[in-house]
Scaffold this active site. Sequence first.
Site, mmCIF file in Angstrom:
data_model
loop_
_atom_site.group_PDB
_atom_site.id
_atom_site.type_symbol
_atom_site.label_atom_id
_atom_site.label_comp_id
_atom_site.label_asym_id
_atom_site.label_seq_id
_atom_site.Cartn_x
_atom_site.Cartn_y
_atom_site.Cartn_z
ATOM 1 N N THR A 116 1.324 8.351 4.307
ATOM 2 C CA THR A 116 0.115 7.946 3.579
ATOM 3 C C THR A 116 0.154 6.428 3.451
ATOM 4 O O THR A 116 1.094 5.784 3.909
ATOM 5 C CB THR A 116 0.098 8.548 2.156
ATOM 6 O OG1 THR A 116 1.269 8.085 1.458
ATOM 7 C CG2 THR A 116 0.088 10.066 2.176
ATOM 8 N N SER A 136 8.588 12.886 -7.543
ATOM 9 C CA SER A 136 9.347 12.456 -6.374
ATOM 10 C C SER A 136 10.812 12.740 -6.612
ATOM 11 O O SER A 136 11.283 12.690 -7.751
ATOM 12 C CB SER A 136 9.158 10.953 -6.167
ATOM 13 O OG SER A 136 10.083 10.459 -5.227
ATOM 14 N N ASN A 174 -1.957 13.669 -9.293
ATOM 15 C CA ASN A 174 -1.500 13.137 -8.014
ATOM 16 C C ASN A 174 -1.555 11.607 -7.964
ATOM 17 O O ASN A 174 -0.785 10.996 -7.239
ATOM 18 C CB ASN A 174 -2.371 13.736 -6.891
ATOM 19 C CG ASN A 174 -2.245 12.969 -5.606
ATOM 20 O OD1 ASN A 174 -1.240 13.051 -4.907
ATOM 21 N ND2 ASN A 174 -3.271 12.168 -5.281
ATOM 22 N N VAL A 233 5.904 11.263 2.841
ATOM 23 C CA VAL A 233 4.635 11.623 3.484
ATOM 24 C C VAL A 233 3.949 10.402 4.082
ATOM 25 O O VAL A 233 3.929 9.323 3.490
ATOM 26 C CB VAL A 233 3.692 12.311 2.456
ATOM 27 C CG1 VAL A 233 2.430 12.819 3.136
ATOM 28 C CG2 VAL A 233 4.414 13.463 1.762
ATOM 29 N N ASP A 247 -10.330 6.626 -13.884
ATOM 30 C CA ASP A 247 -9.192 5.717 -13.741
ATOM 31 C C ASP A 247 -8.126 6.212 -14.705
ATOM 32 O O ASP A 247 -8.262 6.074 -15.920
ATOM 33 C CB ASP A 247 -9.635 4.287 -14.088
ATOM 34 C CG ASP A 247 -8.486 3.298 -14.088
ATOM 35 O OD1 ASP A 247 -7.328 3.708 -13.842
ATOM 36 O OD2 ASP A 247 -8.733 2.102 -14.343
ATOM 37 N N LYS A 289 9.015 8.032 -12.394
ATOM 38 C CA LYS A 289 9.080 9.446 -12.022
ATOM 39 C C LYS A 289 10.126 10.198 -12.844
ATOM 40 O O LYS A 289 9.955 11.387 -13.131
ATOM 41 C CB LYS A 289 9.357 9.595 -10.521
ATOM 42 C CG LYS A 289 8.232 9.064 -9.626
ATOM 43 C CD LYS A 289 6.902 9.777 -9.859
ATOM 44 C CE LYS A 289 5.849 9.354 -8.855
ATOM 45 N NZ LYS A 289 4.566 10.059 -9.021
ATOM 46 N N ALA A 310 11.346 0.492 -10.542
ATOM 47 C CA ALA A 310 10.160 0.786 -11.359
ATOM 48 C C ALA A 310 9.616 2.172 -11.018
ATOM 49 O O ALA A 310 9.305 2.977 -11.899
ATOM 50 C CB ALA A 310 9.093 -0.277 -11.147
ATOM 51 N N TYR A 311 9.533 2.446 -9.715
ATOM 52 C CA TYR A 311 9.018 3.740 -9.263
ATOM 53 C C TYR A 311 9.933 4.870 -9.723
ATOM 54 O O TYR A 311 9.480 5.885 -10.251
ATOM 55 C CB TYR A 311 8.898 3.723 -7.737
ATOM 56 C CG TYR A 311 8.265 4.970 -7.163
ATOM 57 C CD1 TYR A 311 6.888 5.170 -7.238
ATOM 58 C CD2 TYR A 311 9.038 5.949 -6.534
ATOM 59 C CE1 TYR A 311 6.297 6.304 -6.705
ATOM 60 C CE2 TYR A 311 8.455 7.080 -5.991
ATOM 61 C CZ TYR A 311 7.089 7.257 -6.082
ATOM 62 O OH TYR A 311 6.511 8.388 -5.563
#
Length: 235
Positions: A193, A143, A89, A191, A62, A163, A158-159
Amino acid sequence: MSENRKVALVTGGNRGIGYELVKQLALSGFKAILTSRDPEKGHEAAQKLKESSLDVSFVQMDVGNEESNRQAAITVNERYGRLDVLMNNAGVYLDGPEGIVTMDPSVLKQTMATNFFGVYHVIRTFIPLMQKQGYGRVINVSSEYGALREMAEPGAGAYKLSKLALNGLTRLIAAEINGDIKINAVDPGWVSTDMGGLSAPRTPKQAAESILWLAMIGPDGPNGEFFRDGKRIEW
């Protein structure tokens, strides 16, 4: 087969891009280590690849838990005595429609905990295995959302910040590290996913292929750079 084959570890390897990276690394002749927070899903994913006669093993990990990272590093050292490639990843996308100021601060905290601090602690934990042999390739799956110009547009705050910080970390470590150890960031594109959604135009296989080459670069290869589809992009 030679026991001197390189060893590669992929975080968040039980699905999506991570799963494809493990598969492609094994097909390229690496001893591939699939890590996952969920032991059941991780074992299942590794078993599926083993059934295709690929050299894949599972290690529970984790990334948000420092002790878990430490135990994983001990396992890798005991099992292989080396680590040549580390692919960071594992990541989360938790943003809703709220802006950075109005969102629940826990969303930013959780995102940073995995996407930034998780990677930071994984690198700190595993880099000694690379320094031991004076060789390593670290690939941070980032990203384009982490590019500075993206901060001028609202949404996914936040994302984006996680990054952006990850990209900064990539550059800092590249500037500090010695020996033939290279660290680069890569944007896999949009992508299809669990994170990217079904309408995304790229398959995990295409994304993995666009990342994999960074595991193979020679001593004159790039260090501290940001790539998409093999081409350098701006921070």
